[in-house]
Design a protein around this motif. Structure first.
Motif, PDB file in Angstrom:
ATOM      1  N   LEU A   1     101.430  40.407   3.641  1.00 34.80           N
ATOM      2  CA  LEU A   1     100.651  40.931   2.516  1.00 34.80           C
ATOM      3  C   LEU A   1      99.878  39.808   1.838  1.00 34.80           C
ATOM      4  O   LEU A   1      98.694  39.922   1.529  1.00 34.80           O
ATOM      5  CB  LEU A   1     101.601  41.599   1.523  1.00 34.80           C
ATOM      6  CG  LEU A   1     100.968  42.359   0.374  1.00 34.80           C
ATOM      7  CD1 LEU A   1     100.128  43.506   0.891  1.00 34.80           C
ATOM      8  CD2 LEU A   1     102.034  42.884  -0.563  1.00 34.80           C
ATOM      9  N   PHE A   2     100.574  38.668   1.644  1.00 40.42           N
ATOM     10  CA  PHE A   2      99.964  37.517   0.979  1.00 40.42           C
ATOM     11  C   PHE A   2      98.781  37.000   1.795  1.00 40.42           C
ATOM     12  O   PHE A   2      97.699  36.753   1.264  1.00 40.42           O
ATOM     13  CB  PHE A   2     101.036  36.438   0.820  1.00 40.42           C
ATOM     14  CG  PHE A   2     100.564  35.221   0.086  1.00 40.42           C
ATOM     15  CD1 PHE A   2     100.197  35.303  -1.257  1.00 40.42           C
ATOM     16  CD2 PHE A   2     100.476  34.004   0.726  1.00 40.42           C
ATOM     17  CE1 PHE A   2      99.754  34.185  -1.930  1.00 40.42           C
ATOM     18  CE2 PHE A   2     100.031  32.888   0.058  1.00 40.42           C
ATOM     19  CZ  PHE A   2      99.677  32.971  -1.276  1.00 40.42           C
TER      20      PHE A   2
ATOM     21  N   LEU B   1     111.429  49.534   4.289  1.00 46.38           N
ATOM     22  CA  LEU B   1     110.432  48.849   5.119  1.00 46.38           C
ATOM     23  C   LEU B   1     109.194  49.725   5.296  1.00 46.38           C
ATOM     24  O   LEU B   1     108.058  49.241   5.242  1.00 46.38           O
ATOM     25  CB  LEU B   1     111.046  48.526   6.477  1.00 46.38           C
ATOM     26  CG  LEU B   1     110.340  47.426   7.262  1.00 46.38           C
ATOM     27  CD1 LEU B   1     110.345  46.127   6.479  1.00 46.38           C
ATOM     28  CD2 LEU B   1     110.992  47.240   8.613  1.00 46.38           C
ATOM     29  N   LEU B   2     109.451  51.025   5.460  1.00 52.28           N
ATOM     30  CA  LEU B   2     108.313  51.947   5.583  1.00 52.28           C
ATOM     31  C   LEU B   2     107.470  51.939   4.313  1.00 52.28           C
ATOM     32  O   LEU B   2     106.247  51.941   4.364  1.00 52.28           O
ATOM     33  CB  LEU B   2     108.822  53.365   5.853  1.00 52.28           C
ATOM     34  CG  LEU B   2     109.163  53.675   7.308  1.00 52.28           C
ATOM     35  CD1 LEU B   2     109.761  55.066   7.409  1.00 52.28           C
ATOM     36  CD2 LEU B   2     107.913  53.580   8.181  1.00 52.28           C
ATOM     37  N   ALA B   3     108.136  51.883   3.162  1.00 54.69           N
ATOM     38  CA  ALA B   3     107.416  51.867   1.888  1.00 54.69           C
ATOM     39  C   ALA B   3     106.567  50.605   1.783  1.00 54.69           C
ATOM     40  O   ALA B   3     105.410  50.653   1.357  1.00 54.69           O
ATOM     41  CB  ALA B   3     108.401  51.929   0.732  1.00 54.69           C
ATOM     42  N   ALA B   4     107.149  49.470   2.218  1.00 53.55           N
ATOM     43  CA  ALA B   4     106.404  48.201   2.158  1.00 53.55           C
ATOM     44  C   ALA B   4     105.180  48.266   3.062  1.00 53.55           C
ATOM     45  O   ALA B   4     104.087  47.844   2.690  1.00 53.55           O
ATOM     46  CB  ALA B   4     107.313  47.051   2.583  1.00 53.55           C
ATOM     47  N   ALA B   5     105.365  48.824   4.255  1.00 54.91           N
ATOM     48  CA  ALA B   5     104.252  48.922   5.208  1.00 54.91           C
ATOM     49  C   ALA B   5     103.161  49.829   4.649  1.00 54.91           C
ATOM     50  O   ALA B   5     101.969  49.531   4.739  1.00 54.91           O
ATOM     51  CB  ALA B   5     104.760  49.451   6.542  1.00 54.91           C
ATOM     52  N   ALA B   6     103.598  50.935   4.005  1.00 57.29           N
ATOM     53  CA  ALA B   6     102.619  51.865   3.437  1.00 57.29           C
ATOM     54  C   ALA B   6     101.836  51.191   2.312  1.00 57.29           C
ATOM     55  O   ALA B   6     100.623  51.341   2.197  1.00 57.29           O
ATOM     56  CB  ALA B   6     103.331  53.102   2.910  1.00 57.29           C
ATOM     57  N   THR B   7     102.538  50.399   1.474  1.00 54.28           N
ATOM     58  CA  THR B   7     101.869  49.685   0.379  1.00 54.28           C
ATOM     59  C   THR B   7     100.847  48.714   0.940  1.00 54.28           C
ATOM     60  O   THR B   7      99.720  48.617   0.454  1.00 54.28           O
ATOM     61  CB  THR B   7     102.921  48.910  -0.443  1.00 54.28           C
ATOM     62  OG1 THR B   7     103.971  49.800  -0.752  1.00 54.28           O
ATOM     63  CG2 THR B   7     102.311  48.353  -1.722  1.00 54.28           C
ATOM     64  N   LEU B   8     101.269  47.983   1.976  1.00 57.77           N
ATOM     65  CA  LEU B   8     100.370  47.008   2.608  1.00 57.77           C
ATOM     66  C   LEU B   8      99.104  47.704   3.117  1.00 57.77           C
ATOM     67  O   LEU B   8      97.989  47.250   2.871  1.00 57.77           O
ATOM     68  CB  LEU B   8     101.100  46.334   3.776  1.00 57.77           C
ATOM     69  CG  LEU B   8     100.320  45.285   4.547  1.00 57.77           C
ATOM     70  CD1 LEU B   8     100.118  44.045   3.689  1.00 57.77           C
ATOM     71  CD2 LEU B   8     101.038  44.910   5.825  1.00 57.77           C
ATOM     72  N   LEU B   9      99.313  48.849   3.785  1.00 58.21           N
ATOM     73  CA  LEU B   9      98.158  49.586   4.316  1.00 58.21           C
ATOM     74  C   LEU B   9      97.237  50.051   3.194  1.00 58.21           C
ATOM     75  O   LEU B   9      96.023  49.968   3.300  1.00 58.21           O
ATOM     76  CB  LEU B   9      98.649  50.800   5.110  1.00 58.21           C
ATOM     77  CG  LEU B   9      98.998  50.531   6.559  1.00 58.21           C
ATOM     78  CD1 LEU B   9      99.596  51.778   7.188  1.00 58.21           C
ATOM     79  CD2 LEU B   9      97.753  50.115   7.342  1.00 58.21           C
ATOM     80  N   LEU B  10      97.851  50.525   2.104  1.00 57.84           N
ATOM     81  CA  LEU B  10      97.050  51.011   0.977  1.00 57.84           C
ATOM     82  C   LEU B  10      96.212  49.890   0.374  1.00 57.84           C
ATOM     83  O   LEU B  10      95.026  50.058   0.104  1.00 57.84           O
ATOM     84  CB  LEU B  10      97.965  51.593  -0.102  1.00 57.84           C
ATOM     85  CG  LEU B  10      98.396  53.034   0.131  1.00 57.84           C
ATOM     86  CD1 LEU B  10      99.406  53.450  -0.928  1.00 57.84           C
ATOM     87  CD2 LEU B  10      97.174  53.958   0.052  1.00 57.84           C
ATOM     88  N   VAL B  11      96.869  48.715   0.192  1.00 57.43           N
ATOM     89  CA  VAL B  11      96.158  47.574  -0.420  1.00 57.43           C
ATOM     90  C   VAL B  11      95.003  47.148   0.473  1.00 57.43           C
ATOM     91  O   VAL B  11      93.866  47.001   0.018  1.00 57.43           O
ATOM     92  CB  VAL B  11      97.137  46.401  -0.648  1.00 57.43           C
ATOM     93  CG1 VAL B  11      96.375  45.149  -1.050  1.00 57.43           C
ATOM     94  CG2 VAL B  11      98.137  46.765  -1.718  1.00 57.43           C
ATOM     95  N   VAL B  12      95.308  46.979   1.770  1.00 56.77           N
ATOM     96  CA  VAL B  12      94.267  46.531   2.700  1.00 56.77           C
ATOM     97  C   VAL B  12      93.149  47.563   2.779  1.00 56.77           C
ATOM     98  O   VAL B  12      91.964  47.229   2.698  1.00 56.77           O
ATOM     99  CB  VAL B  12      94.872  46.294   4.108  1.00 56.77           C
ATOM    100  CG1 VAL B  12      93.788  45.993   5.121  1.00 56.77           C
ATOM    101  CG2 VAL B  12      95.856  45.143   4.047  1.00 56.77           C
ATOM    102  N   GLY B  13      93.534  48.832   2.871  1.00 54.12           N
ATOM    103  CA  GLY B  13      92.530  49.898   2.960  1.00 54.12           C
ATOM    104  C   GLY B  13      91.647  49.925   1.732  1.00 54.12           C
ATOM    105  O   GLY B  13      90.430  49.988   1.834  1.00 54.12           O
ATOM    106  N   ALA B  14      92.264  49.817   0.550  1.00 53.07           N
ATOM    107  CA  ALA B  14      91.487  49.864  -0.698  1.00 53.07           C
ATOM    108  C   ALA B  14      90.524  48.688  -0.773  1.00 53.07           C
ATOM    109  O   ALA B  14      89.367  48.839  -1.148  1.00 53.07           O
ATOM    110  CB  ALA B  14      92.432  49.845  -1.884  1.00 53.07           C
TER     111      ALA B  14
END
Lengths: 176, 196
Positions: free
Chosen positions: B11-12, A92-105
């Motif tokens: 995310l979506f 779950l932490l990995a998913a949250a980190a990915t989400l943050l990275l995508v949004v941040g980028a």
């Protein structure tokens, strides 16, 4: 405790502490009071309890040493933390980190780079608009130059002949 | 499993919302630039009096600059430094001219208070011209030009970015576009965006 029947001694013994602390409802407190007044055994029990309370109240307050307090507080904190929700799992932490990275980028991406989806018609129109804007500004600056030139010419060129004419018309003013 | 579903859904939703938020962010960014002037408060003009309207912003200016790099290098380089180009020209009746002149002077005064420099202020017999520049850290950050022709029109230009007014005027002259003719063409048709 049934409200209609008188209290038994055992019931009164159980209610003595809350009765003395004033924690009972008015009706229950009255029933305990009536029983204690009519029952010498319970009255003795109540007196004994009152004396203990008074004796305890007369004792001086003592400060608990840190050597006792700190281990107790540490233990309490540990128990509290154990009661909190468990941290999220690694996935779950990995998913949250990915989400943050995508949004941040996406948010940090520059907003002005060329759009890949501008159609040739859009571009042609934009070019026409840009050129027209420049032409309009050029027209304004041209008119500004013309007006300024006219004003300067009017002020500086026509002032000399007008002064000469005035001098010719009024020669007396020339003499000091 | 429920947590994963919620995460993926979030995310979506975020991915869908980001382009719209990006466009909005770009607009807001331009509006906060020191060279930007909001002309939307020009309350005395009607939509049907709009004769010329140009609205070019960041991304489109960028791609236009790139597309013109080979064809017209100087124009391309000029556009590359700009963030926004807006022109609004309205038809003007002679009886409105005085009020409009007053309004442009008020705008000039307000802009000067905000830190703009009025480099040209001309009050001619039949026209008035005001050109202002905004300088930030020794560089021009924006240009505003207001032109009132009593008998014909009133125009507002706001160019945001590192603009060289001399270069704009020189390039504009070289284009040999008759702006008044362009106005006549557009006002004779529906809408204001059909430019020559």
């Amino acid at each position: 405790v049934k409200r209609s029947q008188p209290l038994t001694c055992a019931e009164v013994h159980a209610l003595l502490e809350p009765w003395m602390d004033g924690e009972l409802e008015a009706q229950a407190a009255r029933r305990v009071h009536l029983h204690v007044e009519s029952c010498p055994g319970c009255a003795d029990e109540a007196d004994a309890a009152r004396r203990v309370r008074e004796g305890l109240g007369a004792l001086p307050l003592l400060a608990c040493p840190d050597s006792v307090v700190q281990p107790v507080l540490r233990q309490a904190r540990r128990r509290l933390l154990r009661g909190l929700p468990r941290p999220a799992s690694t996935a779950l932490l990995a998913a949250a980190a990915t989400l943050l990275l995508v949004v941040g980028a996406l948010f940090l991406m520059p907003t002005s780079p060329p759009r890949p989806d501008a159609s040739p018609q859009e571009l042609a129109q934009a070019e026409q608009d840009a050129r027209l804007a420049m032409a309009y500004f050029a027209e304004i600056s041209r008119r500004a130059s013309l007006t300024l030139r006219d004003e300067v010419i009017a002020r500086h060129v026509s002032e000399v002949p007008m002064a000469t004419l005035d001098a010719l018309r009024n020669p007396a003013e020339e003499t000091p | 499993m429920k947590r994963w579903t919620a995460t993926l859904l979030s995310l979506f939703v975020v991915i869908l919302a980001v382009p719209a938020a990006g466009a909005q962010k770009a607009r807001e960014e331009i509006e906060h630039l020191p060279g930007y002037v909001d002309f939307t408060g020009l309350r005395f003009f009607e939509e049907e009096d709009l004769a010329i309207e140009v609205n070019l912003h960041g991304s489109l200016l960028g791609i236009l600059s790139q597309s013109l790099r080979e064809e017209d290098r100087e124009f391309s380089e000029l556009l590359a430094k700009l963030r926004s180009v807006r022109v609004n020209v309205f038809k003007l009746d002679a009886d409105e001219a005085s009020a409009v002149r007053d309004e442009t002077r008020n705008i000039t005064r307000a802009l000067v208070k905000e830190g703009w420099q009025a480099v040209v202020r001309i009050r001619g017999e039949e026209e008035s011209i005001q050109i202002l520049l905004r300088e930030v850290e020794g560089r021009i950050a924006g240009l505003v030009a207001m032109f009132v022709d009593d008998a014909e029109s009133v125009g507002f230009i706001n160019i945001v970015g590192e603009v060289d007014p001399g270069q704009v005027a020189r390039l504009g002259r070289a284009l040999d576009i008759d702006v008044l003719e362009a106005m006549d063409q557009t006002t004779g048709e529906e809408g204001a965006s059909d430019l020559p």
